[in-house]
Design a protein around this motif. Structure first.
Motif, mmCIF file in Angstrom:
data_model
loop_
_atom_site.group_PDB
_atom_site.id
_atom_site.type_symbol
_atom_site.label_atom_id
_atom_site.label_comp_id
_atom_site.label_asym_id
_atom_site.label_seq_id
_atom_site.Cartn_x
_atom_site.Cartn_y
_atom_site.Cartn_z
ATOM 1 N N THR A 25 0.836 -1.203 0.000
ATOM 2 C CA THR A 25 0.000 0.000 0.000
ATOM 3 C C THR A 25 0.871 1.253 0.000
ATOM 4 O OG1 THR A 25 -1.776 -1.131 1.151
ATOM 5 C CG2 THR A 25 -1.803 1.259 1.257
ATOM 6 N N ASP A 26 1.947 1.215 0.795
ATOM 7 C CA ASP A 26 2.879 2.342 0.815
ATOM 8 C C ASP A 26 3.480 2.569 -0.564
ATOM 9 O OD1 ASP A 26 3.144 3.296 3.582
ATOM 10 O OD2 ASP A 26 3.823 1.267 3.995
ATOM 11 N N ALA B 188 2.160 1.749 -3.449
ATOM 12 C CA ALA B 188 1.127 2.282 -4.345
ATOM 13 C C ALA B 188 0.996 3.790 -4.145
ATOM 14 C CB ALA B 188 -0.207 1.586 -4.066
ATOM 15 N N TYR B 189 0.949 4.200 -2.891
ATOM 16 C CA TYR B 189 0.827 5.626 -2.591
ATOM 17 C C TYR B 189 2.086 6.379 -3.040
ATOM 18 C CZ TYR B 189 0.126 9.986 -0.084
ATOM 19 O OH TYR B 189 0.000 11.314 0.232
#
Ligand code: SF4
Lengths: 421, 160
Positions: free
Chosen positions: A142-143, A145-146
């Motif tokens: 997720t990190d 992706a961000y």
């Protein structure tokens, strides 16, 4: 307030004069990394959230290294997903079979990461680049992706442990022995959340390959990052990779939760027994445990100096009939240099298998998976249960010199024991 | 932002394998993950936990693999917050990133008993144990972390 080297780099990347441990900040990233295992997940998250543009196509690196050249259909499918994404978004630093190397060897070699940078990677060994004086740390998908969407990461500012290195290491002692010794000393969560900051005149005696190996395994002590001061060796290295050196230094009054003094001249070749990198003992105190396989490679020890050490040991000798030896240069450039230096010939004549760059056996993926009850001496960084294959196989972590000597003897030994100097 | 609930206590080194065993990682269905949450350490957890409950644990909560399924399972159970002496770092990140509030407070974690009524104010960082009449100061979450949690996760907070 005085800050550590890590805190200074973080402060500079979030536009603040100072940060303090425990504080949560949003920082700008200089590079966002993913591989063939973690990038597909991040790409799915990126697309699910409705992003259609990456923040900067030059500041993302996608490296297909874990299961490549693809070991099965699932692996091929994952690479295809990343390849399509890279094409669509015109990602500049996309590395596939042919120019690919193991990410944490490849990025520093290409000058894509370096001193003063703030780097995140969806891979726990992203901490490797601390060797060059960067703040770099492993994150989740997720990190990543961000990071690809926004070029930012939120961080909790770490406190630090300081390791003062003194003295000069002996003939067969390298970076691997230093870090295995330290993990044995402080334990696998001894540096949890914290930075491991290395200091002291002993650093001058450590080559860049040694430093990359030491920073690489900071995560094995639970650290957020490991970091070395910038010196002449850093500048020399960065000159070759075409980077401008950016120097941050720890303030004289910086606060450390603990300080350790390590006399490099007292260290001996070290091995970590199954199933924890923290089970470190000097190899000359071990009994001669019979082994079935040796692996020399990975993001920890697949660099040119590692291969040079292995070649000195293997030159004119033969791998034991009871043991298989697999040698994997970490990048194409290292492979080529090893070829030109004659190392590859030495390895093949000694009876080793030499492979194109891949993570392969390090994570039990392919190219050297262990059967039930088999034992390996490996230059990789993790010896968890089942890491290299069957849950009842065993991995002993060691330096390339110890691994090469063990391949010849068919059991765990140091080069000294074989009379090699 | 505030949450309130009953404490469910755990010990030290609760790893991601007991939070959600690897045998259930072939799904990302939140309800299915919730049904197996903590199964290997507390088989009755999933049926006992009530919406709003707060997990209180010792040191190194969430150690082990980087699977995001672990905080997902806890959140999907209805747990409103996890308070621990400290967290393993990748779990910490993953929890915030999927919108599960977590706080480090060794003192609050040590004092707390099973079933105590707790409330947490994320704006001030104050944890209150109303059963014992005690309160504890921690770092307040900066605004952007509160935004992440309020929106239900990092990517939701920036979704276009
Ligand atoms: S060589 Fe091993 S530790 Fe390094 S990136 Fe590859 S799988 Fe991870």
């Amino acid at each position: 307030m005085s800050m550590t080297m890590t805190q200074k780099i973080i402060a500079a990347h979030c536009g603040m004069d100072e940060v303090r441990p425990g504080q949560i900040v949003m920082a700008e990233t200089d590079m966002v990394l993913g591989n063939d295992i973690t990038a597909p997940l991040a790409i799915r998250e990126f697309e699910k959230a409705g992003f259609d543009k990456v923040f900067d196509r030059r500041k993302i690196a996608l490296v297909m290294d874990h299961f490549t050249p693809c070991k099965d259909i699932k692996a091929a499918q994952q690479c295809l997903e990343v390849r399509n994404f890279a094409r669509k978004h015109e990602i500049v630093n996309f590395y596939d079979v042919g120019d690919m190397g193991i990410e944490h060897a490849l990025l520093p070699e290409l000058g894509l990461v370096g001193s003063g940078d703030l780097v995140i990677g969806a891979d726990s060994h992203t901490c490797t680049y601390g060797a060059l004086g960067a703040f770099s740390t492993g994150v989740g998908s997720t990190d990543m992706a961000y990071g690809m969407a926004a070029g930012r990461v939120w961080l909790k500012v770490p406190s630090a442990l300081r390791f003062e290195l003194t003295g000069a290491p002996g003939r067969w002692v390298c970076g691997k022995d230093v870090i295995l010794h330290i993990i044995g000393l402080i334990g696998v969560s001894g540096a949890q959340y914290r930075s491991m900051e290395f200091a002291g005149e002993g650093i001058k005696r450590l080559s860049m390959d040694d430093r990359l190996c030491i920073a690489n395994m900071a995560i094995e002590a639970g650290a957020k990052n490991g970091i070395f001061p910038v010196d002449e060796k850093t500048m020399e290295y960065e000159k070759k990779t075409g980077r401008r050196t950016v120097r941050y230094e720890a303030d004289p009054g910086a606060d450390y939760e603990a300080e350790y003094r390590i006399d490099l001249s007292k260290l001996r070749p070290t091995v970590s027994f199954p199933h924890s990198p923290g089970n470190a003992v000097p190899v000359d105190e071990c009994e001669e445990i019979p082994i079935d396989q040796v692996v020399i490679g990975s993001c920890t020890n697949g660099r040119l100096e590692d291969l040079a050490n292995a070649a000195v040991v293997l030159q004119g000798r033969k791998v034991s009939k009871d043991c298989r030896a697999i040698i994997i240069p970490a990048t194409q450039k290292i492979y080529l240099e090893a070829l030109e230096m004659g190392f590859i010939r030495t390895f093949i004549e000694a009876g080793c298998a030499v492979s194109t760059p891949t993570c392969g056996p390090c994570l039990g993926g392919h190219m050297g998976v262990l059967a039930k009850g088999e034992r390996a001496v490996s230059t990789t960084n993790r010896n968890f249960i089942g890491r290299m294959g069957h849950t009842e196989s065993e991995v002993y972590l060691a330096s390339p010199a110890v691994a090469a000597a063990s391949a010849i003897a068919g059991c765990l030994v140091s080069p000294e024991k074989l009379g090699i100097n | 932002m505030k949450v309130k609930g009953k404490a469910i206590k755990f010990g030290n080194n609760i790893d991601t394998d007991v939070i959600i065993p690897a045998r259930y990682l072939n799904t990302t269905d939140e309800r299915e993950l919730a049904a197996h949450c903590m199964e290997d350490i507390d088989a009755g957890f999933a049926s006992r936990v009530r919406s709003g409950d707060i997990i209180v644990a010792g040191k190194n909560f969430g150690c082990g693999s980087s699977r995001e399924h672990a905080p997902m399972a806890i959140k999907a159970c209805g747990v409103s917050c996890v308070i621990a002496a400290d967290f393993a770092r990748i779990f910490y990140r993953n929890a915030i990133n999927i919108g599960l509030p977590i706080l480090e407070c060794p003192k609050a974690a040590a004092d707390c008993r099973e079933g105590d009524e707790l409330s947490v104010d994320f704006d001030t960082g104050v944890i209150t144990n109303s059963t014992q009449g005690k309160s504890y100061d921690t770092f307040p979450f900066p605004e952007f972390l509160q935004n992440i949690i309020k929106s239900g996760g990092l990517l939701q907070s920036v979704k276009r």
